[in-house]
Design an enzyme around this catalytic site. Structure first.
Site, short mmCIF file in Angstrom:
data_model
loop_
_atom_site.label_atom_id
_atom_site.label_comp_id
_atom_site.label_asym_id
_atom_site.label_seq_id
_atom_site.Cartn_x
_atom_site.Cartn_y
_atom_site.Cartn_z
N ASN A 419 2.44 2.68 -6.24
CA ASN A 419 1.56 2.32 -4.98
C ASN A 419 -0.45 2.46 -4.70
OD1 ASN A 419 1.66 3.33 -1.93
ND2 ASN A 419 -0.01 4.67 -2.82
N GLU A 420 -0.29 1.10 -4.21
CA GLU A 420 -1.88 0.63 -4.33
C GLU A 420 -2.45 -0.06 -4.73
OE1 GLU A 420 -2.45 2.72 0.46
OE2 GLU A 420 -3.83 3.50 -0.88
N ASN A 421 -2.14 0.09 -6.50
CA ASN A 421 -3.43 -0.44 -7.38
C ASN A 421 -3.71 -1.35 -7.54
OD1 ASN A 421 -2.41 2.43 -8.17
ND2 ASN A 421 -1.29 2.17 -9.70
N GLY A 424 -5.70 -1.16 -4.86
CA GLY A 424 -7.22 -1.24 -5.64
C GLY A 424 -8.12 -2.05 -5.87
N SER A 465 3.33 -1.90 -3.88
CA SER A 465 2.96 -1.84 -2.49
C SER A 465 1.77 -1.84 -1.83
CB SER A 465 4.35 -0.83 -1.83
OG SER A 465 4.68 -1.47 -0.15
#
Length: 812
Positions: A419-421, A424, A465
């Protein structure tokens, strides 16, 4: 095979760290499965963690070491017998001892563990001890050894394989759990046992094929056979060493479909391990379907469309977090209630988010039964992760175990790397801070896809994602999956229309919990958005500021807390429904809308549709309307408003749509009837005549579009500018079986009429909400409750019967 649970007689004590004096020499009864917080709470030694400001008062527990111990009677191992101590889950950094002998150490909440105890088990009483070290202290130690890596929150949740949100999140408490959180057993067996059963299910030309991969642990060299039976068909294979593959083909199978697309037939799969006689057995349920994700480039970019049994699916759903911060309180019945709420809100997908857990078997069973597709994240969220030992080995072990555990479930639709890494690393300044150190990419693009390809080649794997293939930005609009957080964080919710992503896997807006939930857990006097306990239950950075800024363009900001509470709930519902309708109107370009989030893990102001006490917020009803199988919505197209009809059913939507521009008082100013013919699973755009879009009085008129099963009401100004009748409703309350019927009649246009029934009785739940009425219309609400109010008219009191009209009257 003899399996015996060891859940009785456990005692808990604190053995290190900042232990309060009254606990230093105490032993308290312990529940297994369970956790330290719940054991101390049951013993009356700590306050209720969710209440008021008690979360802060319990911060000392972060750094305490704990010991669980029990004594059980057993017989020593017999010659040729295997005896193992099996832990399905330990949270998290533990040492396990039996009769003073160290069996092993653990440091991964997401794995199970087995220990050979033949040499240590004795006749009579046996002492079993599990000592848990502070997970925070261990994570800090690992971070020092591996190097600090960026993370979204203060604690180093990325240095330990533990539920990340255990350390706090922008909707969750910082109550770091510890304990034996899953069952523990003593298992005795001879000859062999089934160590793993991994059924791969496919369908070709109506014939279902189950390829059952079996792994066994052996105690001797006996000849073994694996037998699998499904749908009345049996298959057999000889165990070669420690593995076997049994193939069963079942003709003319009934296909499993997502809810709203067909039925969910499930087949029992029985697997038996035999020598001269049966030595072990297990069972699963499987469903026959094919599922993939279309990511082939098209004229727009790269789609992300789920395809089930050859049918392209618009994913309507939400993100899922653990349903209680204290995981061992989550029952199958509770999970069923939550998934039933998702289905009742017309959802067909839940995304198990990467900062939580691989959910219990009960969760996936319930989704199998209801036809709810499950998008499963691997457990990485909002942080960079070292790819060094021991993390790499732990990640591989947990991935292999959980892919094998979950592969049989037909609801499981996707494996997702994180999730979002990836986002990031691209956008949040991580590269500079990392200075070349690993950050997790090797997990997402090497280890995890290899594990999925080996163990579950029947399903699609996505690296993350949001994620876009190739060299595209990971959160690109025209490629793969997108998270939309500019809305909420920085811009008004009308900016959802700035983007038509291929699949929006996160978007959302905050609102407080229901009144009954809030006032049960927060007791500030007076209660305000900035009172201390209320603020402790608002975890988002500048959360209240964003609530108020999001409200300002649309609704007044009332002074009374009760009005603020309703206004922010209403604005949350409006914002998210606005996004859903926009995304759905762009099918098939946009192929999914997963709201952040369905549920809460405690009482909190958050993005959830269902609060921590299981009560639906107004957002829940807004989602039910916005995800309806047939939807009418007014959307901008080519510089002017148009009516978009979304048909997410298998039947053509035929008939007529009646359009009326009318005053709030009900005078019809323009009327048009248009033929409606929307093919199955399609979207049609209808042009609107100028007379429908050209109000003489934009502050006092509404455009209403109506069919037999759908309606849209389009206003020409924001509520702040509208000339609402402030008291447009008359009511009648009547007792009926199971509760009350409340008839509400509009004498003037009334927007988003809602009964906040929980204000009258904690168990009261209304069947619908956010109902918009034109002048002269009546709607009957059904309120289910076992309570008997002293005066039934309380159900239509000024703080219970609400609408947008009333908020604007408060402003005036």
């Amino acid at each position: 095979m003899n399996r015996r649970t060891l859940h009785d007689g456990w005692r808990l004590s604190a053995v290190g760290g900042p232990v309060p004096d009254d606990l230093a020499v105490r032993h308290v009864p312990a529940e297994v499965p369970g956790s330290t917080h719940l054991d101390l709470l049951a013993a009356g030694l700590v306050p209720e963690p969710y209440l008021d400001s008690n979360e802060t008062a319990l911060a000392w527990m972060h750094r305490v070491d704990w010991r669980y111990e029990t004594t059980f009677d057993a017989e020593a191992a017999r010659p040729g017998e295997s005896v193992e101590l099996a832990f399905d889950g330990l949270d998290t950094v533990a040492e396990v001892e039996l009769n003073g002998a160290l069996l092993g150490r653990t440091a991964n909440m997401f794995r199970s563990y087995r220990f050979d105890v033949r040499e240590h088990l004795r006749d009579g009483a046996n002492e079993l001890v599990v000592t848990f070290r502070s997970a925070l202290a261990y994570a800090e130690e690992q971070e020092r050894a591996l190097g600090r890596r960026p993370r979204a929150y203060p604690h180093p949740m990325n240095a330990i394989r533990k539920m990340a949100c255990s350390f706090g999140w922008d909707w969750g408490p910082d109550l770091q759990t510890a304990g034996i959180w899953k069952p523990v057993r003593l298992e005795r067996w001879a000859t062999a046992r089934l160590a793993a059963v991994r059924p791969l299910v496919t369908v070709v030309d109506g014939t279902g094929r189950v390829e059952v991969h079996v792994e066994v642990d052996r105690a001797d060299d006996a000849e073994l056979t694996a037998v699998a039976t499904v749908g009345g068909v049996e298959g057999t294979a000889r165990v070669d060493g420690t593995t076997a593959v049994v193939t069963v083909e079942v003709p003319d199978v009934e296909l499993w479909w997502p809810v709203g697309h067909g039925a969910q037939p499930l087949y029992d799969l029985d697997v038996v391990l035999k020598a001269d006689e049966e030595v072990d057995r297990t069972s699963r349920r499987v469903g026959f379907r094919t599922i993939t994700v279309d990511t082939e480039p098209d004229e727009v970019g790269s789609p992300f469309t789920f395809v089930v049994n050859g049918t392209r699916i618009f994913a309507k759903g939400a993100n899922w977090i653990p349903d209680d911060h204290f995981l061992t309180r989550i029952t199958r019945d509770r999970l069923a209630r939550r998934v039933d709420q998702a289905v009742a809100a017309n959802m067909n997908m839940l995304r198990v988010w990467g900062g939580g857990i691989y959910e219990s078997d009960d969760f996936y069973d319930v989704c199998d039964e209801r036809g709810v597709l499950v998008w499963q994240d691997f457990l990485f969220a909002c942080a960079a992760y070292a790819e060094d030992a021991p993390l790499w080995e732990e990640v591989e072990a947990e991935a292999r175990e959980n892919v094998t555990r979950l592969v049989s479930h037909p609801s499981l639709a996707l494996w997702n790397g994180n999730n979002e890494n990836v986002w990031g690393f691209a956008d949040w300044g991580w590269a500079e801070e990392l200075a070349g150190r690993t950050w997790g990419l090797g997990y997402y693009t090497d280890l995890l896809p290899r594990v999925v390809a080996e163990l579950d080649p029947t399903r699609h794997y996505s690296p993350g994602s949001p994620y876009s293939p190739g060299r595209e930005h990971p959160n690109a609009e025209t490629h793969g999956t997108r998270h939309e957080w500019e809305v909420w964080n920085r811009v008004d919710y009308t900016h959802y229309r700035d983007h038509a992503p291929r699949f929006c896997s996160e978007f959302g807006f905050q609102g407080p919990p229901t009144w009954a939930t809030l006032t049960k857990w927060v007791h500030d006097e007076p209660m305000t958005p900035t009172s201390p306990a209320f603020l402790l239950h608002q975890k988002a950075e500048d959360g209240n500021g964003k609530l108020d800024r999001g409200l300002a363009p649309h609704l007044p900001a009332p002074e009374a807390f009760e009005d603020w509470h309703w206004a922010t709930q209403l604005n949350q519902a409006r914002a998210v429904a606005f996004g859903v309708e926009h995304f759905r109107s762009h099918w098939p370009r946009t192929a999914g809308a997963l709201v952040w989030q369905l549920n809460d893990c405690w009482p909190v102001t958050s993005w959830a549709a269902v609060d921590g006490e299981e009560r639906p917020k107004p957002l829940y009803y807004a989602l039910r309307h916005a995800f309806a199988p047939r939807l009418l919505t007014v959307q901008p197209r080519d510089g002017r408003d148009a009516l978009v009809a979304v048909n997410d059913t298998d039947e053509t939507w035929s008939g007529e749509v009646a359009l009326s521009r009318q005053t709030f008082a009900g005078e019809e100013l323009a009327a048009v009837r248009l033929p409606l013919d929307v093919p199955a699973r399609s979207v049609t755009t209808l042009e609107l005549a100028d007379e429908l879009l050209s109000p003489a009085d934009p502050k006092g008129e509404v455009l209403v579009a109506t069919t037999a099963d759908a309606r849209a009401a389009h206003l020409f100004r924001e509520d702040l500018e509208l000339a609402y009748d402030p008291e447009p409703l008359t009511t009648r309350v009547e007792r009926v079986d199971g509760g009350y019927r409340v008839d509400v009649t509009a004498t003037s246009f009334a927007r988003d009429v809602t009964l906040l029934a929980d204000r009258v009785a904690g168990d009261a739940e209304v069947d619908d909400a956010l109902v918009t009425l034109t002048a002269g219309e009546t709607h009957s609400f059904l309120v289910r409750t076992a309570a008997t109010p002293a005066d039934p008219d309380e159900l239509v009191g000024p703080l219970v019967l609400r609408s947008a009209n009333g908020l604007c009257a408060v402003r005036a």
